[in-house]
Scaffold this motif. Structure first.
Motif, mmCIF file in Angstrom:
data_model
loop_
_atom_site.group_PDB
_atom_site.id
_atom_site.type_symbol
_atom_site.label_atom_id
_atom_site.label_comp_id
_atom_site.label_asym_id
_atom_site.label_seq_id
_atom_site.Cartn_x
_atom_site.Cartn_y
_atom_site.Cartn_z
ATOM 1 N N PHE A 386 1.086 -1.036 -0.330
ATOM 2 C CA PHE A 386 0.070 -0.099 0.140
ATOM 3 C C PHE A 386 1.225 1.242 -0.134
ATOM 4 N N ASN A 387 1.733 1.523 0.688
ATOM 5 C CA ASN A 387 2.876 2.603 0.761
ATOM 6 C C ASN A 387 3.243 2.668 -0.298
ATOM 7 N N GLU A 388 4.071 1.960 -1.217
ATOM 8 C CA GLU A 388 4.687 1.750 -2.361
ATOM 9 C C GLU A 388 3.749 2.351 -3.645
ATOM 10 N N ASN A 389 2.098 1.742 -3.674
ATOM 11 C CA ASN A 389 1.684 1.996 -4.264
ATOM 12 C C ASN A 389 1.221 3.436 -4.179
ATOM 13 N N THR A 390 0.818 4.160 -2.960
ATOM 14 C CA THR A 390 0.676 5.405 -2.855
ATOM 15 C C THR A 390 2.165 6.196 -3.542
ATOM 16 N N GLU A 391 3.810 5.900 -3.065
ATOM 17 C CA GLU A 391 4.525 6.833 -3.438
ATOM 18 C C GLU A 391 4.167 6.816 -4.988
ATOM 19 N N LEU A 392 4.812 5.180 -5.625
ATOM 20 C CA LEU A 392 4.290 4.904 -6.827
ATOM 21 C C LEU A 392 3.693 5.983 -7.845
ATOM 22 N N TRP A 393 1.887 5.968 -6.902
ATOM 23 C CA TRP A 393 1.314 7.100 -8.387
ATOM 24 C C TRP A 393 1.989 8.266 -7.733
ATOM 25 N N LYS A 394 2.190 9.627 -7.138
ATOM 26 C CA LYS A 394 2.702 10.327 -6.855
ATOM 27 C C LYS A 394 4.073 10.751 -7.882
ATOM 28 N N LYS A 395 4.490 9.685 -8.189
ATOM 29 C CA LYS A 395 5.217 10.009 -9.445
ATOM 30 C C LYS A 395 4.905 9.619 -10.373
ATOM 31 N N ARG A 396 4.234 9.340 -10.916
ATOM 32 C CA ARG A 396 2.883 8.755 -11.599
ATOM 33 C C ARG A 396 2.391 10.095 -12.378
ATOM 34 N N VAL A 397 2.081 10.785 -11.214
ATOM 35 C CA VAL A 397 0.860 12.283 -11.690
ATOM 36 C C VAL A 397 1.796 13.467 -12.069
ATOM 37 N N ALA A 398 2.504 13.174 -11.281
ATOM 38 C CA ALA A 398 3.462 14.037 -11.610
ATOM 39 C C ALA A 398 4.025 13.896 -13.101
ATOM 40 N N TYR A 399 4.418 12.780 -13.455
ATOM 41 C CA TYR A 399 4.895 12.807 -15.212
ATOM 42 C C TYR A 399 3.609 13.432 -15.617
ATOM 43 N N ASN A 415 -13.906 17.054 -12.976
ATOM 44 C CA ASN A 415 -14.849 16.202 -12.616
ATOM 45 C C ASN A 415 -13.809 14.809 -13.135
ATOM 46 N N LEU A 416 -13.359 14.667 -12.408
ATOM 47 C CA LEU A 416 -12.020 13.272 -13.154
ATOM 48 C C LEU A 416 -12.794 11.948 -12.895
ATOM 49 N N LEU A 417 -12.420 11.085 -13.547
ATOM 50 C CA LEU A 417 -12.494 9.897 -13.604
ATOM 51 C C LEU A 417 -11.719 8.541 -13.710
ATOM 52 N N ASP A 418 -11.061 7.976 -12.739
ATOM 53 C CA ASP A 418 -10.118 6.554 -12.894
ATOM 54 C C ASP A 418 -11.003 5.473 -13.522
ATOM 55 N N MET A 419 -10.628 4.711 -14.416
ATOM 56 C CA MET A 419 -11.767 4.138 -15.199
ATOM 57 C C MET A 419 -10.636 2.256 -14.356
ATOM 58 N N ASN A 420 -9.192 2.808 -13.628
ATOM 59 C CA ASN A 420 -9.239 1.265 -13.213
ATOM 60 C C ASN A 420 -8.978 1.557 -11.674
ATOM 61 N N ALA A 421 -9.696 1.716 -10.508
ATOM 62 C CA ALA A 421 -8.646 2.890 -9.409
ATOM 63 C C ALA A 421 -7.385 1.660 -8.198
ATOM 64 N N ASN A 422 -8.218 1.005 -8.328
ATOM 65 C CA ASN A 422 -7.014 -0.335 -7.805
ATOM 66 C C ASN A 422 -7.276 0.263 -6.201
ATOM 67 N N LEU A 423 -5.707 0.931 -5.776
ATOM 68 C CA LEU A 423 -6.110 0.648 -3.901
ATOM 69 C C LEU A 423 -6.630 2.715 -3.909
ATOM 70 N N GLY A 424 -6.334 3.086 -5.007
ATOM 71 C CA GLY A 424 -7.217 4.795 -5.385
ATOM 72 C C GLY A 424 -5.759 5.907 -5.402
ATOM 73 N N GLY A 425 -4.551 5.345 -5.558
ATOM 74 C CA GLY A 425 -3.433 5.598 -5.940
ATOM 75 C C GLY A 425 -3.858 7.418 -6.533
ATOM 76 N N PHE A 426 -4.168 7.008 -7.533
ATOM 77 C CA PHE A 426 -4.525 8.254 -8.824
ATOM 78 C C PHE A 426 -4.861 9.069 -7.559
ATOM 79 N N ALA A 427 -5.829 9.213 -7.341
ATOM 80 C CA ALA A 427 -7.063 10.330 -6.421
ATOM 81 C C ALA A 427 -6.303 11.019 -5.456
ATOM 82 N N ALA A 428 -5.371 9.531 -4.889
ATOM 83 C CA ALA A 428 -4.462 10.766 -3.364
ATOM 84 C C ALA A 428 -3.107 11.301 -3.612
ATOM 85 N N ALA A 429 -2.799 11.378 -5.431
ATOM 86 C CA ALA A 429 -2.151 11.859 -5.507
ATOM 87 C C ALA A 429 -2.493 13.277 -5.796
ATOM 88 N N MET A 430 -3.760 13.325 -6.178
ATOM 89 C CA MET A 430 -4.578 13.874 -7.282
ATOM 90 C C MET A 430 -4.897 15.769 -5.733
#
Length: 570
Positions: A386-399, A415-430
């Motif tokens: 979970f922690n690794e996923n959180t950090e991974l999406w911070k880097k991905r969103v920055a990219y 209004n944003l949509l994440d079609m395959n959210a998994n743990l919600g990492g994309f939303a957390a990074a935003m």
């Protein structure tokens, strides 16, 4: 040529002489090297000139730079060699032969379908029974009924205003209906002024505005300590389902009929007896769910769900009402038939314990280990993952923000949509951006992570992307999809998924897809047919990764003017 031969002889003599002369040897060697390079350069020019034809050609180079719009530069050359260097990619996908001719552009639906929502179609719903309001449930078209065309925006559609301005008004042309302004003219919901709708923020039970209404609730329960993050709005029916989705210790707030009926019964055009019976019925149901009524003041009543079911199980043995549901997955909710039984909470050993584990207060809740993970109840995901996923999406969103300048611009999207959210990492990074994200967990996903999304203080839903989403056309400004097409590649038609994305994405909205390169090449063929402006970029780790990123913008287009549509029909 004689001088050249003489020079060669001297050079050869110096190189083969047994008496070393270092300065001259170095000079001769340098001269000899320059001579050979010059000689072969002119030889190459002479050979190439015999096979070229004089022509003028223009070449366009697309340069993609981080955080910049795509820029085209045109250069002109006066001649083009017949023998060309091949810089094109040699990694190709084996595409089955086309059985029918491919059109240049995906067809456009009729303007009458500009508000079409496939699984919520009114005409189709009327075919289903009224009992238990079945006709109001999702009813998606059969395979032979699916429309394979692009839903047009209505004529005059305009890009919505930026947030927070969009909270207060919207363009009338985008949703050209005045019915609510007429039906609710005595209430403070929505007003029509000039070319736009304005939203004063009022309503039936909060004429002073939603802000004042929320302040009234805040006087009754604490809304500021971070313990309450997500809320569900419900007009008081199907309370057993409300109980299932309400977390242990959560609140259910009811305003409107029948609360405070003694004051409002005349305005509601209801009898005192019917309103009194309705409130008594709600009180009985809430008690059968083991809810505790916290307070009723003015037009607001608040109940609280217990933090565990220890006491509730004892009362069941005494009163024998509303049995607990049999052992089933309480998270299962996609086309799951609702029941009147009570969904049991996870077991605890002490009356003071919170079933499922205690949640951190907001904003720590976003990055704290969710109880479903820390307890081990979500098989296959650890706290470390979970922690690794959180950090991974911070880097991905920055990219991502270096690839899509619109995503990087505050207020551009809401209004944003994440079609395959998994743990919600994309939303957390935003989370620091002025946006909200609908996190979708596909029902076909290997692990059901929607509970984790909510335990992080985010929102989400289930969805089968072989079906249409229950949302209005042009709902979203931005769509993100991580490995969605790999997930559905052998389940349904990829083109149908893309057409649904086109339906729910507003004109000039952006899309970012990440998937295997072979899959994205297939996707891009149809994306181009939908007239999206798309390109494929490298993975954030570099070009040697098979996973690539497709960035696209839906081009602006609308239905033709009404008079033009009429002429076409004639």
């Amino acid at each position: 040529m004689a001088n050249s031969s003489s020079s060669l002889s001297i050079l050869f003599h110096n190189f083969t002489s047994k008496k070393p002369n270092k300065p001259f040897t170095r000079l001769y060697f340098l001269t000899f090297t320059i001579f050979l390079c010059t000689f072969f350069y002119f030889l190459g020019l002479w050979q190439n000139s015999t096979t070229t034809t004089s022509s003028s050609a223009a070449t366009t180079t697309t340069i993609i730079r981080p955080n910049c719009q795509q820029t085209n530069f045109t250069t002109t050359s006066t001649s083009t060699p017949s023998t060309k260097l091949d810089f094109s990619s040699h990694h190709h996908v084996d595409i089955p032969e086309q059985t029918t001719a491919r059109v240049n552009h995906a067809p456009v639906c009729d303007v009458s379908l500009s508000e079409y929502t496939p699984c919520e179609d009114v005409q189709r719903s009327l075919k289903f029974p009224r009992e238990n309001l079945v006709y109001r449930e999702r009813h998606c078209p059969e395979k032979d009924e699916i429309l394979r065309c692009r839903i047009p925006a209505p004529f005059g559609y305009r890009v919505p205003p930026r947030w927070p301005e969009s909270r207060d008004w919207a363009w009338y042309a985008n949703v050209p209906h005045k019915e609510l302004t007429i039906e609710k003219k005595n209430q403070n919901w929505v007003h029509f002024e000039g070319d736009r709708f304005k939203f004063p923020g009022g309503g039936t039970m909060f004429p002073r505005g939603a802000g004042a209404y929320i302040d009234d609730i805040g006087k009754l329960i604490n809304l500021k300590d971070g313990s309450i993050r997500t809320a569900l709005d419900t007009d008081g029916i199907y309370l057993a389902e409300v109980d299932r989705v309400l977390r242990p210790g959560g609140y259910w707030i009811l305003s409107g009929p029948p609360i405070n009926w003694e004051t409002h019964w005349k305005g509601w055009e209801r009898t005192k007896e019917s309103l009194n019976e309705e409130q008594n019925s709600i009180e009985r149901v809430a008690k059968s769910l083991c809810w505790k009524k916290i307070v009723q003041k003015g037009d607001i009543a608040i109940w609280q769900k217990p933090t565990n079911h220890i006491h509730c199980k004892i009362t069941r043995k005494v009163f024998k009402n509303r049995p607990f549901c049999r052992a089933e997955d309480p998270d299962s909710a996609w086309y799951t038939k609702m029941d009147t039984c009570l969904t049991p909470l996870p077991e605890v050993t002490d009356i003071k314990d919170i079933s499922g584990g205690r949640l951190s207060n907001w904003p720590e809740r976003l990055t704290s280990i969710p109880p479903r993970i820390s307890s081990g109840s979500l098989t296959g995901i650890t706290a470390e993952m979970f922690n690794e996923n959180t950090e991974l999406w911070k880097k991905r969103v920055a990219y991502y923000k270096t690839l899509d300048y619109q995503l990087a611009e505050p207020g551009r999207f809401r209004n944003l949509l994440d079609m395959n959210a998994n743990l919600g990492g994309f939303a957390a990074a935003m989370i620091d951006d002025p946006v909200w994200v609908m996190n979708v967990v596909p029902v076909e996903a290997e692990i059901n992570t929607l509970g984790v999304v909510y335990e992080r203080g985010l929102i989400g839903t289930y969805q089968n992307w072989c079906e249409a989403m229950s949302t209005y056309p042009r709902t979203y400004d931005f769509i993100h999809a991580d490995s969605v097409f790999s997930l559905y590649e052998n389940r349904c038609n990829i083109e149908d998924i893309l057409l649904e994305m086109d339906r729910i994405l507003r004109p000039q909205g952006s899309v970012i897809l990440r998937d295997d390169v072979d899959v994205l090449l297939k996707v891009k063929r149809f994306v181009d047919a939908m007239q999206w402006d798309a390109r494929i970029a490298d993975h954030e780790k570099g070009p040697h990764q098979r996973e690539k990123i497709l960035i696209a913008v839906k081009t602006y287009w609308t239905a033709a003017a009404p008079e033009q549509n009429q002429q076409r029909k004639l």
